[in-house]
Design an enzyme around this catalytic site. Structure first.
Site, PDB file in Angstrom:
ATOM      1  N   GLU A   1      -6.883   4.577   7.437  1.00  0.00           N
ATOM      2  CA  GLU A   1      -6.682   6.008   7.162  1.00  0.00           C
ATOM      3  C   GLU A   1      -7.911   6.600   6.475  1.00  0.00           C
ATOM      4  O   GLU A   1      -8.239   7.770   6.658  1.00  0.00           O
ATOM      5  CB  GLU A   1      -5.404   6.202   6.322  1.00  0.00           C
ATOM      6  CG  GLU A   1      -4.160   6.027   7.189  1.00  0.00           C
ATOM      7  CD  GLU A   1      -2.938   5.499   6.469  1.00  0.00           C
ATOM      8  OE1 GLU A   1      -2.892   5.532   5.226  1.00  0.00           O
ATOM      9  OE2 GLU A   1      -2.022   5.026   7.175  1.00  0.00           O
TER      10      GLU A   1
ATOM     11  N   GLY B   1       2.187   2.377  10.707  1.00  0.00           N
ATOM     12  CA  GLY B   1       3.108   3.502  10.578  1.00  0.00           C
ATOM     13  C   GLY B   1       3.745   3.929  11.889  1.00  0.00           C
ATOM     14  O   GLY B   1       4.349   4.989  11.976  1.00  0.00           O
TER      15      GLY B   1
ATOM     16  N   ASN C   1       0.872  -1.174   0.000  1.00  0.00           N
ATOM     17  CA  ASN C   1       0.000   0.000   0.000  1.00  0.00           C
ATOM     18  C   ASN C   1       0.908   1.223   0.000  1.00  0.00           C
ATOM     19  O   ASN C   1       1.507   1.551   1.023  1.00  0.00           O
ATOM     20  CB  ASN C   1      -0.894  -0.008   1.244  1.00  0.00           C
ATOM     21  CG  ASN C   1      -1.679   1.286   1.380  1.00  0.00           C
ATOM     22  OD1 ASN C   1      -1.870   2.001   0.391  1.00  0.00           O
ATOM     23  ND2 ASN C   1      -2.133   1.591   2.583  1.00  0.00           N
ATOM     24  N   TRP C   2       0.962   1.885  -1.141  1.00  0.00           N
ATOM     25  CA  TRP C   2       1.877   3.036  -1.252  1.00  0.00           C
ATOM     26  C   TRP C   2       1.303   4.304  -0.643  1.00  0.00           C
ATOM     27  O   TRP C   2       1.964   5.333  -0.621  1.00  0.00           O
ATOM     28  CB  TRP C   2       2.225   3.276  -2.724  1.00  0.00           C
ATOM     29  CG  TRP C   2       3.268   2.336  -3.261  1.00  0.00           C
ATOM     30  CD1 TRP C   2       3.884   1.324  -2.578  1.00  0.00           C
ATOM     31  CD2 TRP C   2       3.823   2.338  -4.575  1.00  0.00           C
ATOM     32  NE1 TRP C   2       4.787   0.696  -3.396  1.00  0.00           N
ATOM     33  CE2 TRP C   2       4.772   1.300  -4.628  1.00  0.00           C
ATOM     34  CE3 TRP C   2       3.601   3.109  -5.723  1.00  0.00           C
ATOM     35  CZ2 TRP C   2       5.508   1.022  -5.780  1.00  0.00           C
ATOM     36  CZ3 TRP C   2       4.325   2.831  -6.876  1.00  0.00           C
ATOM     37  CH2 TRP C   2       5.272   1.800  -6.898  1.00  0.00           C
ATOM     38  N   LYS C   3       0.069   4.251  -0.207  1.00  0.00           N
ATOM     39  CA  LYS C   3      -0.586   5.446   0.343  1.00  0.00           C
ATOM     40  C   LYS C   3      -0.401   6.617  -0.637  1.00  0.00           C
ATOM     41  O   LYS C   3      -0.436   6.408  -1.837  1.00  0.00           O
ATOM     42  CB  LYS C   3      -0.030   5.777   1.726  1.00  0.00           C
ATOM     43  CG  LYS C   3       0.037   4.567   2.656  1.00  0.00           C
ATOM     44  CD  LYS C   3       0.461   4.948   4.045  1.00  0.00           C
ATOM     45  CE  LYS C   3       0.762   3.720   4.866  1.00  0.00           C
ATOM     46  NZ  LYS C   3       0.042   3.668   6.109  1.00  0.00           N
TER      47      LYS C   3
ATOM     48  N   GLU D   1      -5.520  -5.104  10.414  1.00  0.00           N
ATOM     49  CA  GLU D   1      -4.542  -4.051  10.637  1.00  0.00           C
ATOM     50  C   GLU D   1      -4.875  -3.324  11.941  1.00  0.00           C
ATOM     51  O   GLU D   1      -5.711  -2.403  11.940  1.00  0.00           O
ATOM     52  CB  GLU D   1      -4.574  -3.053   9.475  1.00  0.00           C
ATOM     53  CG  GLU D   1      -4.210  -3.665   8.147  1.00  0.00           C
ATOM     54  CD  GLU D   1      -3.558  -2.652   7.224  1.00  0.00           C
ATOM     55  OE1 GLU D   1      -2.440  -2.923   6.779  1.00  0.00           O
ATOM     56  OE2 GLU D   1      -4.142  -1.588   6.979  1.00  0.00           O
TER      57      GLU D   1
ATOM     58  N   SER E   1       3.182  -2.029  10.371  1.00  0.00           N
ATOM     59  CA  SER E   1       4.636  -1.992  10.566  1.00  0.00           C
ATOM     60  C   SER E   1       5.331  -3.317  10.240  1.00  0.00           C
ATOM     61  O   SER E   1       6.243  -3.736  10.950  1.00  0.00           O
ATOM     62  CB  SER E   1       4.978  -1.542  11.991  1.00  0.00           C
ATOM     63  OG  SER E   1       4.541  -0.207  12.196  1.00  0.00           O
TER      64      SER E   1
ATOM     65  N   HIS F   1      -9.478   1.006   4.430  1.00  0.00           N
ATOM     66  CA  HIS F   1      -8.216   1.211   5.150  1.00  0.00           C
ATOM     67  C   HIS F   1      -8.461   2.153   6.328  1.00  0.00           C
ATOM     68  O   HIS F   1      -9.264   3.079   6.232  1.00  0.00           O
ATOM     69  CB  HIS F   1      -7.153   1.794   4.208  1.00  0.00           C
ATOM     70  CG  HIS F   1      -5.783   1.783   4.812  1.00  0.00           C
ATOM     71  ND1 HIS F   1      -5.369   2.754   5.689  1.00  0.00           N
ATOM     72  CD2 HIS F   1      -4.764   0.908   4.700  1.00  0.00           C
ATOM     73  CE1 HIS F   1      -4.124   2.477   6.080  1.00  0.00           C
ATOM     74  NE2 HIS F   1      -3.735   1.361   5.489  1.00  0.00           N
TER      75      HIS F   1
ATOM     76  N   GLY G   1       2.769  -1.008   4.270  1.00  0.00           N
ATOM     77  CA  GLY G   1       2.773   0.408   3.900  1.00  0.00           C
ATOM     78  C   GLY G   1       4.184   0.904   3.680  1.00  0.00           C
ATOM     79  O   GLY G   1       4.804   0.655   2.644  1.00  0.00           O
ATOM     80  N   GLY G   2       4.726   1.582   4.686  1.00  0.00           N
ATOM     81  CA  GLY G   2       6.022   2.259   4.569  1.00  0.00           C
ATOM     82  C   GLY G   2       7.129   1.421   3.943  1.00  0.00           C
ATOM     83  O   GLY G   2       7.852   1.897   3.057  1.00  0.00           O
TER      84      GLY G   2
END
Ligand code: PEP
Length: 249
Positions: free
Chosen positions: A97, A173, A9-11, A167, A213, A95, A234-235
């Site tokens: 976010e 994150g 997930n590149w956000k 999640e 994470s 998600h 993600g990150g």
């Protein structure tokens, strides 16, 4: 045996040029990797570049969100058929976010899930508790409610492609990760909700990913859990080498 799925997930990171650069670095590193399914979900504007770059490889491309209507006066939104036409095969839905910052609710998750399944996309539906809920021992209630409402009025036959990502919001994150055991417990509960909604056979085949994470350093321990069928990253998915290290846990 459930084939594991590792999704990036590149956000809101990377533009089309950076997307091409990522794939130029990533594809040679994972060439021949067939053990797991790999999906990259870039921002909408990068879909075309990602699909072009991934052509001829086994990497699938997904959107990060979808609207439930087919088309119309819905400024800023994207439909399932648009995702498919752009070459995407997967889509992340609900998600945290989006739930936190963009008013996503259990009901809109349900509408989006129905639309994505109807169109033939593989939806990755995210569920998970916030820190206060975990601390108040509400994790099970929250997961049950999110699953129940997401699955509402969907048949097992329609839901065949469904993937869930557990999640825990406090792990996204933040560098904090659920222990493999915490994740496995949550996954078991989600699987039992899927069994109630869609039957035991469906639940036994349902892939439940862990997200929060996930890094090269913890991927192996997480993926060793029998209940964990992959990861939503993600990150650590933004860098080709670190995402490769996760894929090759
Ligand atoms: C995510 O974006 O779904 C996620 C899990 O992020 P991170 O890996 O950065 O915690």
């Amino acid at each position: 045996m459930r084939k594991k799925l590792i999704a990036a997930n590149w956000k809101m990171y990377k533009n089309p040029e950076q997307t091409r650069e990522f794939f130029a670095a990533f594809l040679p590193l994972v060439a021949g990797h067939t053990r797991d399914e790999i999906v990259v979900c870039p921002p909408f504007v990068d879909l075309y570049a990602a699909v072009e770059a991934a052509k001829g490889s086994s990497i699938a491309i997904g959107g990060q969100d979808v609207y439930w209507k087919e088309e119309g006066a819905f400024t800023g939104e994207i439909s399932s058929s648009m995702l498919l036409a752009a070459g995407a095969t997967h889509v992340i839905i609900g998600h945290s976010e989006r739930r936190q910052y963009f008013a996503e609710t259990d009901d809109t998750v349900n509408l989006k899930l129905k639309a994505a399944l109807e169109a033939g996309l593989t939806p990755i539906v995210c569920v998970g508790e916030v820190l206060e809920e975990r601390e108040a021992n509400l994790t099970e209630d929250v997961l049950r409610r999110q699953c129940l409402r997401a699955f509402h009025a969907i048949s097992g036959k329609k839901a065949a492609k469904l993937v869930i990502a557990y999640e825990p919001v406090w792990a996204i994150g933040t560098g904090k990760t659920a222990t493999p055991q915490m994740a496995a417990d949550a996954h078991e509960l989600i699987r039992s909700e899927a069994a109630k909604a869609f039957g035991d056979e469906f639940a036994a085949q349902l892939r439940i990913l862990y997200g929060g994470s996930v890094k090269p350093e913890n991927a192996k321990a997480l993926m060793a859990e029998e209940q964990i069928d992959g990861a939503l990253v993600g990150g650590a998915s933004l860098d080709a080498k670190s995402f490769t290290a996760i894929v090759q846990y």
